[in-house]
Enzyme design. Structure first.
Site, PDB file in Angstrom:
ATOM      1  N   GLU A   1      41.314 -35.702 -65.961  1.00 61.32           N
ATOM      2  CA  GLU A   1      41.620 -37.074 -65.545  1.00 61.32           C
ATOM      3  C   GLU A   1      40.343 -37.652 -64.963  1.00 61.32           C
ATOM      4  O   GLU A   1      39.758 -37.067 -64.054  1.00 61.32           O
ATOM      5  CB  GLU A   1      42.726 -37.096 -64.489  1.00 61.32           C
ATOM      6  CG  GLU A   1      44.071 -36.609 -64.989  1.00 61.32           C
ATOM      7  CD  GLU A   1      44.650 -37.429 -66.119  1.00 61.32           C
ATOM      8  OE1 GLU A   1      44.199 -38.570 -66.328  1.00 61.32           O
ATOM      9  OE2 GLU A   1      45.540 -36.911 -66.816  1.00 61.32           O
TER      10      GLU A   1
ATOM     11  N   CYS B   1      41.325 -43.949 -58.765  1.00 67.16           N
ATOM     12  CA  CYS B   1      41.065 -44.029 -60.204  1.00 67.16           C
ATOM     13  C   CYS B   1      41.942 -45.092 -60.848  1.00 67.16           C
ATOM     14  O   CYS B   1      41.605 -45.636 -61.893  1.00 67.16           O
ATOM     15  CB  CYS B   1      41.303 -42.682 -60.846  1.00 67.16           C
ATOM     16  SG  CYS B   1      42.885 -41.981 -60.361  1.00 67.16           S
TER      17      CYS B   1
ATOM     18  N   GLY C   1      37.956 -36.086 -61.863  1.00 64.23           N
ATOM     19  CA  GLY C   1      36.682 -36.530 -61.302  1.00 64.23           C
ATOM     20  C   GLY C   1      36.060 -37.581 -62.188  1.00 64.23           C
ATOM     21  O   GLY C   1      36.757 -38.308 -62.904  1.00 64.23           O
ATOM     22  N   SER C   2      34.743 -37.641 -62.158  1.00 64.12           N
ATOM     23  CA  SER C   2      34.060 -38.715 -62.879  1.00 64.12           C
ATOM     24  C   SER C   2      33.922 -38.407 -64.374  1.00 64.12           C
ATOM     25  O   SER C   2      34.022 -37.249 -64.798  1.00 64.12           O
ATOM     26  CB  SER C   2      32.670 -38.911 -62.268  1.00 64.12           C
ATOM     27  OG  SER C   2      31.923 -37.724 -62.449  1.00 64.12           O
TER      28      SER C   2
ATOM     29  N   LYS D   1      38.622 -25.197 -56.606  1.00 66.38           N
ATOM     30  CA  LYS D   1      37.338 -25.655 -56.087  1.00 66.38           C
ATOM     31  C   LYS D   1      37.493 -27.138 -55.699  1.00 66.38           C
ATOM     32  O   LYS D   1      37.472 -28.033 -56.536  1.00 66.38           O
ATOM     33  CB  LYS D   1      36.232 -25.505 -57.138  1.00 66.38           C
ATOM     34  CG  LYS D   1      34.856 -25.825 -56.590  1.00 66.38           C
ATOM     35  CD  LYS D   1      34.244 -26.885 -57.459  1.00 66.38           C
ATOM     36  CE  LYS D   1      33.440 -27.966 -56.905  1.00 66.38           C
ATOM     37  NZ  LYS D   1      33.378 -28.394 -55.579  1.00 66.38           N
TER      38      LYS D   1
ATOM     39  N   GLU E   1      32.924 -48.549 -63.649  1.00 69.10           N
ATOM     40  CA  GLU E   1      33.759 -48.234 -62.490  1.00 69.10           C
ATOM     41  C   GLU E   1      32.905 -48.254 -61.228  1.00 69.10           C
ATOM     42  O   GLU E   1      31.918 -47.527 -61.132  1.00 69.10           O
ATOM     43  CB  GLU E   1      34.391 -46.848 -62.674  1.00 69.10           C
ATOM     44  CG  GLU E   1      35.370 -46.510 -61.580  1.00 69.10           C
ATOM     45  CD  GLU E   1      35.928 -45.101 -61.709  1.00 69.10           C
ATOM     46  OE1 GLU E   1      35.146 -44.158 -61.904  1.00 69.10           O
ATOM     47  OE2 GLU E   1      37.160 -44.955 -61.602  1.00 69.10           O
TER      48      GLU E   1
ATOM     49  N   GLN F   1      28.288 -43.130 -52.034  1.00 69.48           N
ATOM     50  CA  GLN F   1      29.254 -44.102 -52.558  1.00 69.48           C
ATOM     51  C   GLN F   1      28.987 -45.487 -51.957  1.00 69.48           C
ATOM     52  O   GLN F   1      29.104 -46.504 -52.636  1.00 69.48           O
ATOM     53  CB  GLN F   1      30.680 -43.631 -52.252  1.00 69.48           C
ATOM     54  CG  GLN F   1      31.771 -44.515 -52.818  1.00 69.48           C
ATOM     55  CD  GLN F   1      31.777 -44.575 -54.344  1.00 69.48           C
ATOM     56  OE1 GLN F   1      31.715 -43.541 -55.009  1.00 69.48           O
ATOM     57  NE2 GLN F   1      31.826 -45.782 -54.901  1.00 69.48           N
TER      58      GLN F   1
ATOM     59  N   GLY G   1      33.137 -34.881 -66.205  1.00 70.59           N
ATOM     60  CA  GLY G   1      34.138 -34.538 -67.222  1.00 70.59           C
ATOM     61  C   GLY G   1      33.503 -34.131 -68.540  1.00 70.59           C
ATOM     62  O   GLY G   1      33.965 -33.198 -69.203  1.00 70.59           O
TER      63      GLY G   1
HETATM   64  P1  NAD Z   1      32.844 -35.900 -59.450  1.00 77.36           P
HETATM   65  O1  NAD Z   1      32.946 -35.824 -60.933  1.00 77.36           O
HETATM   66  O2  NAD Z   1      31.536 -36.100 -58.840  1.00 77.36           O
HETATM   67  O3  NAD Z   1      33.414 -34.548 -58.814  1.00 77.36           O
HETATM   68  C1  NAD Z   1      34.689 -34.047 -59.141  1.00 77.36           C
HETATM   69  C2  NAD Z   1      34.683 -32.540 -58.927  1.00 77.36           C
HETATM   70  O4  NAD Z   1      33.812 -31.938 -59.893  1.00 77.36           O
HETATM   71  C3  NAD Z   1      34.153 -32.124 -57.562  1.00 77.36           C
HETATM   72  O5  NAD Z   1      34.877 -31.018 -57.091  1.00 77.36           O
HETATM   73  C4  NAD Z   1      32.722 -31.732 -57.872  1.00 77.36           C
HETATM   74  O6  NAD Z   1      32.172 -30.841 -56.943  1.00 77.36           O
HETATM   75  C5  NAD Z   1      32.891 -31.106 -59.232  1.00 77.36           C
HETATM   76  N1  NAD Z   1      31.638 -31.046 -60.017  1.00 77.36           N
HETATM   77  C6  NAD Z   1      30.529 -31.823 -59.897  1.00 77.36           C
HETATM   78  N2  NAD Z   1      29.597 -31.442 -60.787  1.00 77.36           N
HETATM   79  C7  NAD Z   1      30.106 -30.418 -61.487  1.00 77.36           C
HETATM   80  C8  NAD Z   1      29.619 -29.600 -62.551  1.00 77.36           C
HETATM   81  N3  NAD Z   1      28.406 -29.768 -63.067  1.00 77.36           N
HETATM   82  N4  NAD Z   1      30.433 -28.643 -63.030  1.00 77.36           N
HETATM   83  C9  NAD Z   1      31.683 -28.472 -62.538  1.00 77.36           C
HETATM   84  N5  NAD Z   1      32.187 -29.193 -61.521  1.00 77.36           N
HETATM   85  C10 NAD Z   1      31.412 -30.163 -61.003  1.00 77.36           C
HETATM   86  O7  NAD Z   1      33.903 -37.005 -58.978  1.00 77.36           O
HETATM   87  P2  NAD Z   1      34.175 -37.498 -57.478  1.00 77.36           P
HETATM   88  O8  NAD Z   1      33.003 -38.320 -57.065  1.00 77.36           O
HETATM   89  O9  NAD Z   1      34.596 -36.364 -56.612  1.00 77.36           O
HETATM   90  O10 NAD Z   1      35.448 -38.411 -57.679  1.00 77.36           O
HETATM   91  C11 NAD Z   1      35.368 -39.733 -58.085  1.00 77.36           C
HETATM   92  C12 NAD Z   1      35.718 -39.856 -59.536  1.00 77.36           C
HETATM   93  O11 NAD Z   1      36.960 -39.234 -59.796  1.00 77.36           O
HETATM   94  C13 NAD Z   1      35.884 -41.287 -59.996  1.00 77.36           C
HETATM   95  O12 NAD Z   1      35.236 -41.489 -61.223  1.00 77.36           O
HETATM   96  C14 NAD Z   1      37.390 -41.434 -60.181  1.00 77.36           C
HETATM   97  O13 NAD Z   1      37.776 -42.397 -61.100  1.00 77.36           O
HETATM   98  C15 NAD Z   1      37.779 -40.078 -60.585  1.00 77.36           C
HETATM   99  N6  NAD Z   1      39.187 -39.825 -60.300  1.00 77.36           N
HETATM  100  C16 NAD Z   1      40.048 -39.817 -61.340  1.00 77.36           C
HETATM  101  C17 NAD Z   1      41.392 -39.607 -61.133  1.00 77.36           C
HETATM  102  C18 NAD Z   1      42.347 -39.584 -62.277  1.00 77.36           C
HETATM  103  O14 NAD Z   1      43.404 -39.018 -62.137  1.00 77.36           O
HETATM  104  N7  NAD Z   1      42.029 -40.176 -63.405  1.00 77.36           N
HETATM  105  C19 NAD Z   1      41.860 -39.398 -59.836  1.00 77.36           C
HETATM  106  C20 NAD Z   1      40.953 -39.424 -58.791  1.00 77.36           C
HETATM  107  C21 NAD Z   1      39.603 -39.628 -59.050  1.00 77.36           C
END
Ligand code: NAD
Length: 474
Positions: free
Chosen positions: A244, A278, A222-223, A169, A376, A325, A227
């Protein structure tokens, strides 16, 4: 319309648009939004196909991965263009990310062949022990928007290599690269159901992946907020999970640093990729004796940056990814103006096309307890924190809820070694940017940045396999 891939079949759905952040009038394409039913079908297809895939000879899995690598390589220029167009990173950065995807598929093709495991004699007479690794089963991959091909690949390639079936996804902001990747995997001959793509909302499709008992393991990037939901859902049903998340990565600059190098390291780590990494260096922790020269050097370097359309030759910093953003970045810039001194940049910019253009921003006179040093921002914004010596720099660097990447610029072996040992982060960089890692090495962090075992390199085997210990009387 770009459909979802479910059980080897392309399935359409309600369309959503993929928009170019460099040019809001440019619609890249329509993509099918997966429903809960689509997602359930994808998981069922993966369950149906996974067993047989896990029992295929490693050569068959390696061959598929090599073919996928060749497929990506053959279309590298087109894919880099699409990546820059949908995410907004520069063409140069996008080309690097596409190349990384090729390398990752090749690396894990090799890993499939190497076959981890050990055999030894039991401590009891007449018994032999075999410790082997088997696939986890069906893995659900939930990925963010900032590395549209890199992050899906560093999850898909090890998953397939070690015999798992995949449900991917991708982030709704960047379905384009994920779709092309799915097409290439499909065309390379992945058996139906072994790889599935479900594009759609996190709260719908993502939530189903978390809750569905047919998914054995979840890898999420993701965030921190999302997470937390992933972890709760996975824990509730005992699913294996790896996450992550965010960072607030420090880059320490000591007085003995090579100043030109330190400026370049800070520029690259904090601002390239529009600061949307990130691992971005969002806190620049600078020793008093070099502070003013460093700030002047970085401001000069920022003045030389070209913020423009991601696909335009000469652009060094592309637009912010989307409206949400962009507003978040502007909000943090306002907070920063109230807390600290805006030494350079921070203005919204207009270009030939309507897009989310933002001048990179540098704050000085920042204290580590200020909002812009704690949270962040995920944009082209960095905060300089002045410290009196190395000891204070280390304490400030570690004083954060996050622990992904930490860097130091110094010519002192003593301080470099001490920092490597004492930085509370999963990755430590000496005289190189906090962002920018190797696909052959473990990737991940500590504290609120990560949960579970590491990604990439041979370390990924921990997540994508489960260990079996067999005893046999001889
Ligand atoms: P996000 O958490 O909004 O989304 C990440 C993914 O989760 C997307 O596919 C989104 O559709 C999905 N998602 C959203 N709500 C959900 C839910 N309730 N249940 C299941 N899945 C859901 O993050 P983003 O805005 O896409 O990315 C930015 C964030 O990602 C930043 O905080 C960044 O630091 C982090 N990031 C971390 C790393 C790492 O390796 N540590 C790498 C890249 C990005």
């Amino acid at each position: 319309m770009h459909p979802n891939l479910i059980g080897g079949e392309w399935r359409t759905g309600e369309p959503f648009l993929n928009i170019n952040p460099s040019d809001l009038g440019d619609v890249i394409g329509e993509y099918a939004r997966a429903t809960v039913a689509d997602c359930r079908d994808a998981i069922a297809a993966a369950r149906g196909a996974g067993k047989a895939w896990g029992l295929t000879p490693p050569q068959a899995r390696a061959d598929l991965l090599y073919k996928v690598a060749a497929g990506i390589e053959a279309e590298a220029g087109k894919l880099a263009d699409l990546l820059a167009r949908e995410e907004g990173k520069t063409l140069r950065e996008a080309a690097g990310e596409v190349l990384r995807a090729v390398q990752l598929f090749r690396f894990y093709a090799g890993e499939a062949l190497r076959g981890p495991g050990e055999r030894y004699d039991s401590s009891r007479p007449g018994i032999e022990i075999q410790v082997t690794r088997e696939p986890v089963g069906v893995v659900g991959l939930i990925t963010p928007w900032n590395f549209p091909i890199g992050i899906p690949t560093w999850k898909i390639a090890p998953a397939l290599a070690w015999g798992n079936a995949v449900v991917l996804k991708p982030a709704d902001l960047v379905p384009g690269c994920a779709w092309e990747l799915a097409r290439i995997i499909h065309e390379a001959g992945a058996p139906p159901g072994v790889f599935n793509l479900v594009m759609g909302r996190g709260s719908v499709v993502g939530a189903e992946i978390i809750d569905n008992p047919g998914v054995d393991a979840i890898s999420f990037t993701g965030s921190v907020e999302t997470g937390a939901k992933v972890l709760q859902g996975a824990a509730a049903r005992g699913a294996k999970v790896q996450m992550e998340m965010g960072g607030k990565n420090p880059l320490v600059v000591l007085a003995d640093a090579d100043i030109d190098r330190a400026v370049q390291v800070a520029l690259d780590g904090a601002y390239y990729g529009t600061g949307q990494r990130c691992t971005a260096s969002s806190r620049l922790i600078v020793e008093d004796a070099i502070h003013d020269r460093f700030v002047a050097g970085l401001a000069e370097a920022l003045a030389a940056q070209v913020v423009d359309d991601a696909r335009k030759p000469g652009t060094t910093i592309g637009p912010v990814v989307d409206q949400r953003q962009y507003e978040q970045d502007l909000r943090y810039l306002d907070i920063g103006r109230g807390e600290a001194h805006l030494a350079w940049g921070g203005a919204p910019l207009e270009r030939a096309t309507r897009g989310f253009y933002l001048q990179p921003a540098l704050f000085t006179e920042v204290r580590n307890d200020m909002t812009i040093a704690r949270e962040e921002i995920f944009g082209p914004v960095a905060a300089v924190i002045r410290v009196k010596d190395y000891e204070e720099a280390l304490a400030v660097a570690n004083d954060t809820p996050f622990g992904l990447s930490a860097g130091i610029c110094t010519t002192s072996l003593k301080h470099a070694q001490h920092f490597r040992r004492h930085a509370e982060a999963g990755m430590v960089m000496v005289n190189c940017p906090t962002a920018g890692v190797d696909y052959t090495a473990a990737f991940g962090g500590r504290k609120a940045s990560s949960y579970g075992s590491r990604e990439q390199g041979r370390y990924a085997v921990e997540f994508y396999t489960t260990v079996k210990t067999a005893y046999q009387a001889m």
